[in-house]
Write a protein that holds these residues in place. Structure first.
Motif, PDB file in Angstrom:
ATOM      1  N   UNK A  13      62.227  32.463  22.726  1.00 34.09           N
ATOM      2  CA  UNK A  13      63.149  33.587  22.506  1.00 34.09           C
ATOM      3  C   UNK A  13      63.418  34.340  23.810  1.00 34.09           C
ATOM      4  N   UNK A  14      62.402  34.507  24.632  1.00 32.75           N
ATOM      5  CA  UNK A  14      62.581  35.173  25.924  1.00 32.75           C
ATOM      6  C   UNK A  14      63.498  34.344  26.829  1.00 32.75           C
ATOM      7  N   UNK A  19      68.528  33.487  29.557  1.00 34.42           N
ATOM      8  CA  UNK A  19      69.607  32.550  29.864  1.00 34.42           C
ATOM      9  C   UNK A  19      70.966  33.110  29.462  1.00 34.42           C
ATOM     10  N   UNK A  20      71.024  33.743  28.296  1.00 36.28           N
ATOM     11  CA  UNK A  20      72.284  34.329  27.842  1.00 36.28           C
ATOM     12  C   UNK A  20      72.779  35.363  28.852  1.00 36.28           C
ATOM     13  N   UNK A  24      76.061  34.926  31.302  1.00 40.77           N
ATOM     14  CA  UNK A  24      77.120  35.934  31.140  1.00 40.77           C
ATOM     15  C   UNK A  24      77.402  36.677  32.440  1.00 40.77           C
ATOM     16  N   UNK A  25      76.359  37.043  33.179  1.00 39.28           N
ATOM     17  CA  UNK A  25      76.538  37.928  34.319  1.00 39.28           C
ATOM     18  C   UNK A  25      76.529  37.246  35.692  1.00 39.28           C
ATOM     19  N   UNK A  74      69.554  24.045  37.837  1.00 39.76           N
ATOM     20  CA  UNK A  74      68.607  24.397  38.902  1.00 39.76           C
ATOM     21  C   UNK A  74      68.646  25.886  39.211  1.00 39.76           C
ATOM     22  N   UNK A  75      69.852  26.425  39.348  1.00 40.44           N
ATOM     23  CA  UNK A  75      70.013  27.859  39.584  1.00 40.44           C
ATOM     24  C   UNK A  75      69.433  28.665  38.427  1.00 40.44           C
ATOM     25  N   UNK A  76      69.771  28.261  37.194  1.00 39.42           N
ATOM     26  CA  UNK A  76      69.294  28.989  36.017  1.00 39.42           C
ATOM     27  C   UNK A  76      67.767  28.940  35.924  1.00 39.42           C
ATOM     28  N   UNK A  77      67.199  27.793  36.215  1.00 39.91           N
ATOM     29  CA  UNK A  77      65.739  27.647  36.157  1.00 39.91           C
ATOM     30  C   UNK A  77      65.065  28.513  37.216  1.00 39.91           C
ATOM     31  N   UNK A  78      65.625  28.524  38.420  1.00 38.54           N
ATOM     32  CA  UNK A  78      65.074  29.356  39.497  1.00 38.54           C
ATOM     33  C   UNK A  78      65.125  30.839  39.128  1.00 38.54           C
TER      34      UNK A  78
END
Length: 123
Positions: A13-14, A19-20, A24-25, A74-78
């Motif tokens: 959930x976190x 990620x959302x 979005x931002x 990769x960006x999101x994971x970092x």
């Protein structure tokens, strides 16, 4: 009695919330567009996370959206690593969530059946 959530459910959930917000931002990929993260499922060892998403454009342009999300993983994971403190940060695997569209389709079918039944009763 409140339902107890396991640690993996809380982590999932976190990850979904973070990620959302990141998509979005901070995600600048024009292929992604308006995407909602509907659910995240994490493996017991936290090595992989299935990220289910829906798109405002439906299945139209879906391959481009998936390609944009995979390219940005990769960006999101970092960025997730900066926001969430867990020992193993999962690999992100994106999958399109058809449940919203299927729900809307079923609602339309039910409404049509009710209208048809109501029309038959009047005749």
């Amino acid at each position: 009695m409140p339902k107890e959530f396991s640690r993996s459910q809380r982590v999932a959930e976190q990850i979904r919330r973070e990620l959302a917000e990141l998509i979005r931002l901070e995600l600048k990929d024009p292929r992604v567009g308006m995407v909602s993260i509907t659910e995240v499922q994490v493996t017991p060892d936290y090595a992989h996370a299935k990220v289910f998403f829906s798109s405002m454009s439906g299945e139209e342009g879906l391959p481009e959206v998936v390609a944009g999300l995979q390219r940005s993983s990769g960006f999101l994971r970092r960025e997730l690593g900066k926001r969430i403190r867990i020992h193993t940060l999962p690999q992100l695997h994106f999958e399109y969530d058809k449940s919203i569209e299927q729900g809307a389709r079923l609602t339309r079918l039910i409404d049509e059946a009710v209208r048809s039944d109501h029309h038959d009763d009047e005749a």
